[in-house]
Design a protein around this motif. Sequence first.
Motif, PDB file in Angstrom:
ATOM      1  N   MET A   1       0.525  -1.125  -0.055  1.00 18.48           N
ATOM      2  CA  MET A   1       0.005  -0.160   0.436  1.00 18.48           C
ATOM      3  C   MET A   1       0.560   1.221   0.146  1.00 18.48           C
ATOM      4  O   MET A   1       2.008   1.351   0.549  1.00 18.48           O
ATOM      5  CB  MET A   1      -0.991  -0.053   1.147  1.00 18.48           C
ATOM      6  CG  MET A   1      -1.918   0.505   1.447  1.00 18.48           C
ATOM      7  SD  MET A   1      -3.163   0.988   2.535  1.00 18.48           S
ATOM      8  CE  MET A   1      -1.435   1.868   3.432  1.00 18.48           C
ATOM      9  N   ARG A   2       0.661   2.109  -0.446  1.00 14.64           N
ATOM     10  CA  ARG A   2       1.147   3.392  -0.392  1.00 14.64           C
ATOM     11  C   ARG A   2       0.306   4.717  -0.891  1.00 14.64           C
ATOM     12  O   ARG A   2      -0.714   4.458  -0.974  1.00 14.64           O
ATOM     13  CB  ARG A   2       2.090   3.607  -1.017  1.00 14.64           C
ATOM     14  CG  ARG A   2       1.925   4.063  -3.174  1.00 14.64           C
ATOM     15  CD  ARG A   2       2.793   4.120  -3.858  1.00 14.64           C
ATOM     16  NE  ARG A   2       2.178   3.751  -5.597  1.00 14.64           N
ATOM     17  CZ  ARG A   2       1.736   4.812  -5.994  1.00 14.64           C
ATOM     18  NH1 ARG A   2       1.702   6.292  -5.049  1.00 14.64           N
ATOM     19  NH2 ARG A   2       1.360   4.960  -7.605  1.00 14.64           N
ATOM     20  N   THR A   3       0.521   5.715  -0.255  1.00 12.36           N
ATOM     21  CA  THR A   3      -0.273   7.001  -0.561  1.00 12.36           C
ATOM     22  C   THR A   3       0.077   7.970  -1.906  1.00 12.36           C
ATOM     23  O   THR A   3       1.248   7.655  -2.166  1.00 12.36           O
ATOM     24  CB  THR A   3      -0.336   8.344   0.167  1.00 12.36           C
ATOM     25  OG1 THR A   3       0.580   8.805   1.132  1.00 12.36           O
ATOM     26  CG2 THR A   3      -1.229   7.186   1.913  1.00 12.36           C
ATOM     27  N   THR A   4      -1.249   8.324  -2.318  1.00 14.55           N
ATOM     28  CA  THR A   4      -0.182   9.656  -3.532  1.00 14.55           C
ATOM     29  C   THR A   4      -1.212  10.684  -3.197  1.00 14.55           C
ATOM     30  O   THR A   4      -2.284  11.174  -1.916  1.00 14.55           O
ATOM     31  CB  THR A   4      -0.965   9.073  -4.781  1.00 14.55           C
ATOM     32  OG1 THR A   4      -2.494   8.996  -4.681  1.00 14.55           O
ATOM     33  CG2 THR A   4      -0.861   7.961  -5.062  1.00 14.55           C
ATOM     34  N   PRO A   5      -1.212  11.878  -3.608  1.00 14.21           N
ATOM     35  CA  PRO A   5      -1.377  13.446  -3.567  1.00 14.21           C
ATOM     36  C   PRO A   5      -3.394  13.161  -3.753  1.00 14.21           C
ATOM     37  O   PRO A   5      -4.374  13.839  -2.732  1.00 14.21           O
ATOM     38  CB  PRO A   5      -1.708  14.291  -4.958  1.00 14.21           C
ATOM     39  CG  PRO A   5      -0.252  13.987  -5.124  1.00 14.21           C
ATOM     40  CD  PRO A   5       0.071  12.186  -4.406  1.00 14.21           C
TER      41      PRO A   5
END
Length: 271
Positions: A1-5
Motif C-alpha cells: 500500500m502507498r499513498t498518492t496526493p
Amino acid sequence: MRTTPKYYKFSAYVDEKFDYNYHYTGCEFATWASATQTHNKRTGTSVTNEETLMCVGLVNAPNITQVAANELCHEMDGKLMTERHAGFIDDGNNCGGSFSRIILNTLMYPDYGTKFLSGYKNPEGYKIWFGLEKSKYSQSFKWQAPEWSIVNRQTYKMCSSGMPWNTYVNETLKKPQFTWGPGQPKMASGLDCGYMHYKYQSPYPGYSLKTARCDDVADIFACGHETQAKKGVPPFQQIADEYGYGGRNFTYVATERGYWQYRYYNDTATS
C-alpha cells in the motif's frame, strides 16, 4: 500500500512462482498479461518471451477524459497503453493469434457500467483511451510508452470477429504500429490525444485509432503495467520466508477463473 496526493494505492499480484493456465504470473490484480511466445513445431510447445511480458488493465470509466485517465493510470503506477502490434485486439474469434493481444470479451474491474463480457457487441462500439499523444516538437503522434511496442520481425496469425471463422491474417511485426482510421490522423489544432475505437464485427482488425481533444470523453482506458519482477516486488515465497515460513509448501486454489481471486493456504500448518 502507498499513498498518492489523491488516493490510497493497494497492489496485489499473482505470484510469479505459479502458472495459472492461460494467465501469466507476476501481474497486478485486474490486469491481464501480454507477451509473445515462440512455438516449437517439433515438440508442439510454446515458450513465453519474457522480455515482452507486461500487464494490461482495461478500466471501466464512462465519460472519462484523457487527462483524467492519464492521471489515474499514472497514480496506478502505469502508463496509458501502446498498440503493441497490428491486430492487437482479441475479441473472441477462433484463431490462435498471439498472447500479446488485449482480450476484450473478459471481465473488467471496476464495474462502473461498461461491460465487455456480454456487452462488447454494442453496435455503437467503444472508445478506449490509449497513450497516443501529439509531440510538441514534431507535431506527429507518438506513443506514451514506445518501449512496449513489439518489433521482433516475427510473423503471427491474427484475426478478428469480422473475419470468417478460423481464418487468419499473417502479421510481421517490423515497426511501431499505428492503425489509423480513414482520414486519420486529423492534425487540426487542439486534437492532441488519441483513442482506439473498437466495434464488434467491423473489418479486420476490428478497431482503429482516431485523434481527439484531450478533454473529450471515452468509455474505458487501457492502462499498462510492468510485471511484479520488473517493479522489484519479491516473489510470494520470499516474503513468506522473511516472516518465518521458510521450507513450507504454499499452494493455491482458484476460486473464480475470470478474476485474480486466489486463496493461498499452508498445507503443512497445524492448528
